[in-house]
Design an enzyme around this catalytic site. Structure first.
Site, PDB file in Angstrom:
ATOM      1  N   GLU A  28       0.826  -1.212   0.000  1.00  0.00           N
ATOM      2  CA  GLU A  28       0.000   0.000   0.000  1.00  0.00           C
ATOM      3  C   GLU A  28       0.859   1.261   0.000  1.00  0.00           C
ATOM      4  OE1 GLU A  28      -2.924   0.317   3.217  1.00  0.00           O
ATOM      5  OE2 GLU A  28      -4.535  -0.032   1.813  1.00  0.00           O
ATOM      6  N   HIS A  44       6.583 -27.217  -1.138  1.00  0.00           N
ATOM      7  CA  HIS A  44       5.824 -28.260  -1.842  1.00  0.00           C
ATOM      8  C   HIS A  44       4.739 -27.650  -2.715  1.00  0.00           C
ATOM      9  CE1 HIS A  44       7.715 -31.478   0.626  1.00  0.00           C
ATOM     10  NE2 HIS A  44       7.912 -30.424   1.407  1.00  0.00           N
ATOM     11  N   LYS A  95     -13.775   1.245  -4.211  1.00  0.00           N
ATOM     12  CA  LYS A  95     -14.821   1.682  -3.271  1.00  0.00           C
ATOM     13  C   LYS A  95     -15.918   2.438  -4.019  1.00  0.00           C
ATOM     14  CE  LYS A  95     -12.049   2.131   0.919  1.00  0.00           C
ATOM     15  NZ  LYS A  95     -11.438   3.080   1.835  1.00  0.00           N
TER      16      LYS A  95
HETATM   17  O1  PA5 Z   1      -3.145   1.645   6.049  1.00  0.00           O
HETATM   18  C1  PA5 Z   1      -4.229   2.170   5.852  1.00  0.00           C
HETATM   19  O2  PA5 Z   1      -4.377   3.400   5.943  1.00  0.00           O
HETATM   20  C2  PA5 Z   1      -5.448   1.348   5.521  1.00  0.00           C
HETATM   21  O3  PA5 Z   1      -5.107   0.013   5.366  1.00  0.00           O
HETATM   22  C3  PA5 Z   1      -6.478   1.475   6.618  1.00  0.00           C
HETATM   23  O4  PA5 Z   1      -5.908   1.117   7.839  1.00  0.00           O
HETATM   24  C4  PA5 Z   1      -7.719   0.630   6.353  1.00  0.00           C
HETATM   25  O5  PA5 Z   1      -8.269   0.975   5.122  1.00  0.00           O
HETATM   26  C5  PA5 Z   1      -8.760   0.806   7.461  1.00  0.00           C
HETATM   27  O6  PA5 Z   1      -9.099   2.149   7.598  1.00  0.00           O
HETATM   28  P1  PA5 Z   1      -9.876   2.680   8.868  1.00  0.00           P
HETATM   29  O7  PA5 Z   1      -9.046   2.535  10.060  1.00  0.00           O
HETATM   30  O8  PA5 Z   1     -10.157   4.117   8.542  1.00  0.00           O
HETATM   31  O9  PA5 Z   1     -11.156   1.885   8.972  1.00  0.00           O
END
Ligand code: PA5
Length: 424
Positions: free
Chosen positions: A278, A299, A414
């Site tokens: 990410e 394996h 989304k």
């Molecule tokens: O690293 C990040 O910012 C994302 O993976 C968020 O943690 C994830 O989308 C969850 O978001 P939130 O804490 O707003 O529900």
């Protein structure tokens, strides 16, 4: 606490040639002058953490001790993976002590949600809902279902202490709901994004509620802060690792495969994949973070690594001292032909599997390997290791030229999903 070994990494560039770039990116991280600089609160957090809130986490975990069999942790992404990775690494997959911890709010799988509801029917539960934005759909959906379940089962009054919210300090849907319902609240700091939030209440509260020593964990983070505070590639192994993966990417490798040798480390790999995937995978850049657990996956994917497309290098995440070793028993009849291992420790067998595989993959397979060895699986070591990867990831992203702290790509699915779901 961590040893980095690049002697199998087959680097075709000189690490030191990156020193100027590293020094510049180090400044961006420490002086908050790089891309996404509003989100570098994690850099000084091992010292600057909210002490009052930390004490409140400890106090609440002590107050609730013995009052629940199951801790439900409702969150996704950065609001989920760190705590789960820590719990599995530190406690193992079948822990002898502490409550059962079940993670919800990380899936739309109706089958999973239904099975959890059934599983907790005769168990005492508490729930920690975690969402920085307070609007994440997977989390909000599961939270409504489990909130109603808890209220129906225990009544509204009792639900108030059985539900704890971790969210933004001032705003958001979860914050408003939580204020209205009167839940105890913990904050996700403004300047720390989800995947960098393990050392905040996001990670610490579920860990404390599960019985993990979070003081020790924070000590580990502070030790790592000291160890990785220099910009010098001679001294800073987190930056060395970041540069090594950049050199390998520049040499044409498209994927980094994170390799563990214990099943209880597979969630560490999932956490690592999120952190790097990410953070780095944007603007057409980045190494694809993948993972395997050996020898299990020797394996399956082992064939590809040995013989397949040379698109990847491996990063071995090893732990020197894992507990609960077993001595392999002798058998007079030796019908299975396994007596050649009689009296040997299983940890030794695992180590030989690792050494044999390292040689097969690097020599015959010509696959570069980076070795990262952590001392043990204690909370302190976990804290240390997380900070090592934070620092390495921030540096890696700045070396590629991307913002390590946003995730614009995640919004695309989304929007389309919301349209299909009929959300305004
Ligand atoms: O690293 C990040 O910012 C994302 O993976 C968020 O943690 C994830 O989308 C969850 O978001 P939130 O804490 O707003 O529900």
């Amino acid at each position: 606490m961590i040893k980095l070994d690049l002697s199998y990494a087959k680097l075709d560039e000189d690490l030191d040639a990156y020193q100027d770039k590293v020094s510049e990116a180090h400044k961006w991280l420490h002086e908050k002058t790089g891309k996404g600089s509003d989100y570098v609160g994690w850099v000084e957090w091992p010292y600057d953490y909210d002490k009052e809130e930390f004490d409140r986490i400890i106090a609440l975990s002590e107050k609730l001790k013995g009052k629940y069999d199951v801790l439900l942790v409702c969150g996704i992404g950065g609001s989920y993976l760190g705590a789960r990775a820590a719990l599995e690494m530190i406690r193992g997959l079948f822990p002898a002590d502490g409550p059962e911890v079940i993670f919800i709010g990380n899936t739309f799988s109706h089958t999973y949600i239904s099975q959890v509801l059934k599983h907790i029917e005769d168990k005492e539960v508490i729930l920690n809902v975690i969402s920085k934005s307070g609007t994440t759909t997977e989390t909000a959906l599961a939270f409504r279902i489990f909130k109603q379940y808890i209220e129906k089962r225990y009544g509204k009054e009792e639900a108030r202490w059985r539900i704890i919210a971790t969210t933004d300090k001032n705003k958001g849907t979860l914050k408003e709901l939580s204020d209205k319902e009167g839940y105890e609240e913990f904050a996700v700091p403004d300047d720390i994004g989800g995947r960098y939030s393990v050392f905040t209440a996001v990670g610490l509260l579920p860990l404390a509620l599960a019985g993990v020593d979070i003081r020790e964990l924070m000590e580990g983070a502070r030790e790592a802060h000291e160890a990785y505070k220099s910009d010098s590639l001679k001294e800073n192994d987190a930056y060395k690792y970041a540069v090594a993966r950049r050199i390998l990417n520049n040499s044409g490798y498209k994927s980094e495969m994170f390799v563990t040798y214990h099943l209880q480390l597979t969630m560490i790999a999932e956490w690592w994949k999120q952190l790097f995937g990410e953070s780095e995978g944007k603007d057409g850049n980045g190494l694809l973070p993948t993972s395997v657990c050996y020898s299990t996956d020797l394996h399956s994917l082992g064939q590809f690594v040995q013989d397949g497309n040379k698109c990847l290098f491996e990063t071995l995440f090893l732990i020197e001292n894992m507990p609960l070793d077993i001595v392999f028993p002798d058998d007079k009849e030796n019908l299975d032909g396994m007596n050649y291992l009689s009296g040997k420790n299983i940890s030794w067998v695992n180590e030989m599997a690792m050494k044999g595989t390292l040689s097969a993959h690097t020599e015959e397979g010509n696959v570069p390997n980076i070795l990262i060895t952590l001392k043990d699986n204690s909370p302190r070591a976990f804290g240390y290791m997380i900070y090592f990867f934070f620092k390495a990831c921030g540096m890696s992203c700045y070396l590629v030229g991307v913002n390590p702290f946003n995730q614009p790509g995640v919004e695309v699915y989304k929007k389309k999903m919301f349209k299909l779901l009929g959300k305004e």
